[in-house]
Design a protein around this motif. Sequence first.
Motif, short mmCIF file in Angstrom:
data_model
loop_
_atom_site.label_atom_id
_atom_site.label_comp_id
_atom_site.label_asym_id
_atom_site.label_seq_id
_atom_site.Cartn_x
_atom_site.Cartn_y
_atom_site.Cartn_z
N LEU A 61 3.26 10.13 -10.57
CA LEU A 61 3.51 10.19 -9.13
C LEU A 61 2.47 11.06 -8.42
O LEU A 61 2.30 10.96 -7.20
N GLU A 62 1.79 11.91 -9.17
CA GLU A 62 0.79 12.77 -8.57
C GLU A 62 -0.52 12.04 -8.32
O GLU A 62 -1.34 12.48 -7.50
N ASP A 63 -0.75 10.93 -9.03
CA ASP A 63 -1.97 10.14 -8.87
C ASP A 63 -1.62 8.66 -8.81
O ASP A 63 -1.95 7.89 -9.71
N PRO A 64 -0.90 8.23 -7.75
CA PRO A 64 -0.44 6.83 -7.69
C PRO A 64 -1.59 5.87 -7.41
O PRO A 64 -2.63 6.25 -6.87
N LEU A 65 -1.37 4.62 -7.77
CA LEU A 65 -2.33 3.57 -7.43
C LEU A 65 -2.30 3.26 -5.94
O LEU A 65 -3.33 2.95 -5.34
N PHE A 66 -1.12 3.31 -5.34
CA PHE A 66 -0.98 3.09 -3.90
C PHE A 66 0.34 3.66 -3.44
O PHE A 66 1.24 3.92 -4.24
N ASP A 67 0.44 3.88 -2.15
CA ASP A 67 1.67 4.35 -1.51
C ASP A 67 1.80 3.54 -0.23
O ASP A 67 1.18 3.85 0.78
N SER A 68 2.58 2.47 -0.30
CA SER A 68 2.61 1.47 0.76
C SER A 68 3.88 1.62 1.60
O SER A 68 5.00 1.48 1.08
N VAL A 69 3.70 1.89 2.88
CA VAL A 69 4.81 1.96 3.84
C VAL A 69 4.79 0.69 4.68
O VAL A 69 3.77 0.35 5.28
N SER A 70 5.91 -0.02 4.72
CA SER A 70 5.97 -1.31 5.39
C SER A 70 7.15 -1.36 6.35
O SER A 70 8.20 -0.76 6.09
N GLU A 71 6.97 -2.11 7.43
CA GLU A 71 8.04 -2.31 8.40
C GLU A 71 8.84 -3.57 8.04
O GLU A 71 8.38 -4.43 7.29
N ASP A 72 10.02 -3.68 8.58
CA ASP A 72 10.80 -4.91 8.45
C ASP A 72 9.97 -6.07 8.98
O ASP A 72 9.29 -5.97 10.01
N ASN A 73 9.97 -7.19 8.24
CA ASN A 73 9.29 -8.42 8.63
C ASN A 73 7.78 -8.37 8.39
O ASN A 73 7.05 -9.25 8.85
N GLN A 74 7.29 -7.38 7.68
CA GLN A 74 5.86 -7.30 7.36
C GLN A 74 5.54 -8.23 6.20
O GLN A 74 6.23 -8.25 5.18
N VAL A 75 4.45 -9.01 6.34
CA VAL A 75 4.05 -10.00 5.34
C VAL A 75 2.78 -9.51 4.64
O VAL A 75 1.83 -9.06 5.29
N THR A 76 2.76 -9.64 3.31
CA THR A 76 1.59 -9.25 2.53
C THR A 76 1.23 -10.38 1.57
O THR A 76 2.09 -10.87 0.84
N TRP A 77 -0.05 -10.78 1.59
CA TRP A 77 -0.56 -11.83 0.70
C TRP A 77 -1.52 -11.22 -0.31
O TRP A 77 -2.33 -10.36 0.03
N ASN A 78 -1.45 -11.68 -1.56
CA ASN A 78 -2.36 -11.21 -2.60
C ASN A 78 -2.88 -12.40 -3.40
O ASN A 78 -2.10 -13.16 -4.00
N SER A 79 -4.21 -12.58 -3.39
CA SER A 79 -4.85 -13.58 -4.24
C SER A 79 -5.08 -12.98 -5.62
O SER A 79 -5.56 -11.85 -5.75
N VAL A 80 -4.76 -13.75 -6.64
CA VAL A 80 -4.86 -13.27 -8.02
C VAL A 80 -5.75 -14.24 -8.80
O VAL A 80 -5.45 -15.44 -8.83
N PRO A 81 -6.82 -13.77 -9.42
CA PRO A 81 -7.71 -14.68 -10.16
C PRO A 81 -7.06 -15.24 -11.41
O PRO A 81 -6.09 -14.68 -11.94
N ARG A 82 -7.62 -16.33 -11.92
CA ARG A 82 -7.04 -17.00 -13.08
C ARG A 82 -7.03 -16.11 -14.32
O ARG A 82 -6.20 -16.29 -15.21
N ASP A 83 -7.97 -15.17 -14.41
CA ASP A 83 -8.04 -14.33 -15.61
C ASP A 83 -7.30 -13.01 -15.44
O ASP A 83 -7.47 -12.09 -16.25
N ALA A 84 -6.46 -12.90 -14.42
CA ALA A 84 -5.74 -11.64 -14.18
C ALA A 84 -4.84 -11.26 -15.34
O ALA A 84 -4.60 -10.07 -15.58
N CYS A 85 -4.35 -12.25 -16.07
CA CYS A 85 -3.46 -11.95 -17.20
C CYS A 85 -4.19 -11.14 -18.28
O CYS A 85 -3.54 -10.45 -19.08
N ASP A 86 -5.53 -11.21 -18.29
CA ASP A 86 -6.31 -10.45 -19.26
C ASP A 86 -6.80 -9.12 -18.70
O ASP A 86 -7.57 -8.42 -19.37
N ASP A 87 -6.37 -8.77 -17.51
CA ASP A 87 -6.89 -7.60 -16.81
C ASP A 87 -5.73 -6.70 -16.39
O ASP A 87 -4.95 -7.05 -15.50
#
Length: 229
Positions: free
Chosen positions: A179-205
């Motif tokens: 918790l002292e070195d998080p990858l991200f700390d995301s604060v979101s409002e109600d109804n906020q939309v987030t899209w993430n593209s994931v490459p085909r080789d993500a399963c190996d990463d």
Amino acid sequence: DRIRVSDFRLRPSHSAACEHGHPTVRWQVAHHGEAEHRVAIAAAADDADADGEGSRRSTPGDAVVVADRRVFFVEGGTTWEITNTSRETIYRQIVFEFLSDEPRHAEDEIRRMFAAAEYSTDVGTELLFENELCRCWDFYLAPSEGGGAESVHHHCLDYVFVNVAPSRLIGLHPESLSLEDPLFDSVSEDNQVTWNSVPRDACDDATFAHGGKNGYDDRPMREYLIELK
């Protein structure tokens, strides 16, 4: 170019007819923590659990009690007619329209991807619905919940999520879970939309894996998350 997301709200005692040109998920959101809502639906919509069991067709004029988080899948070319029979409560759904009728990945390819992933591919807390186009995950963390090894998951598919309440998610490195070195700390409002593209080789990463913890100690974290196949 893969999905369109909207927030559907219907006032008490009002009706609507929604023309669906694409396959669509309509996902119920309870009003201020209520467990269910009563509506009258007339639509040819599949209502099924995550394994496709117990599916049924809503018949015109059915009066149904719709539970929080209930998922309806509507085929393209369908008209969804609905009446909010409540006199007090707004009826709300998050609507996900798939802009292609065909999945990007075949089922055998997805199985290979998931098998190759270093961490769990359960990217939410409960799988509510799955078909050839998507997996629909409820992602719910009680106040301060999460942060342990059980929260670590690996993203292998493109995904979109909508926060259905003000939320804070702390993303953690899958090994250290610090918790002292998080990858991200995301604060979101109600109804906020987030899209993430994931490459085909993500399963190996492993950079596409992380743990999660609710950063609030006084409210739950709520997301509706869809993986696109």
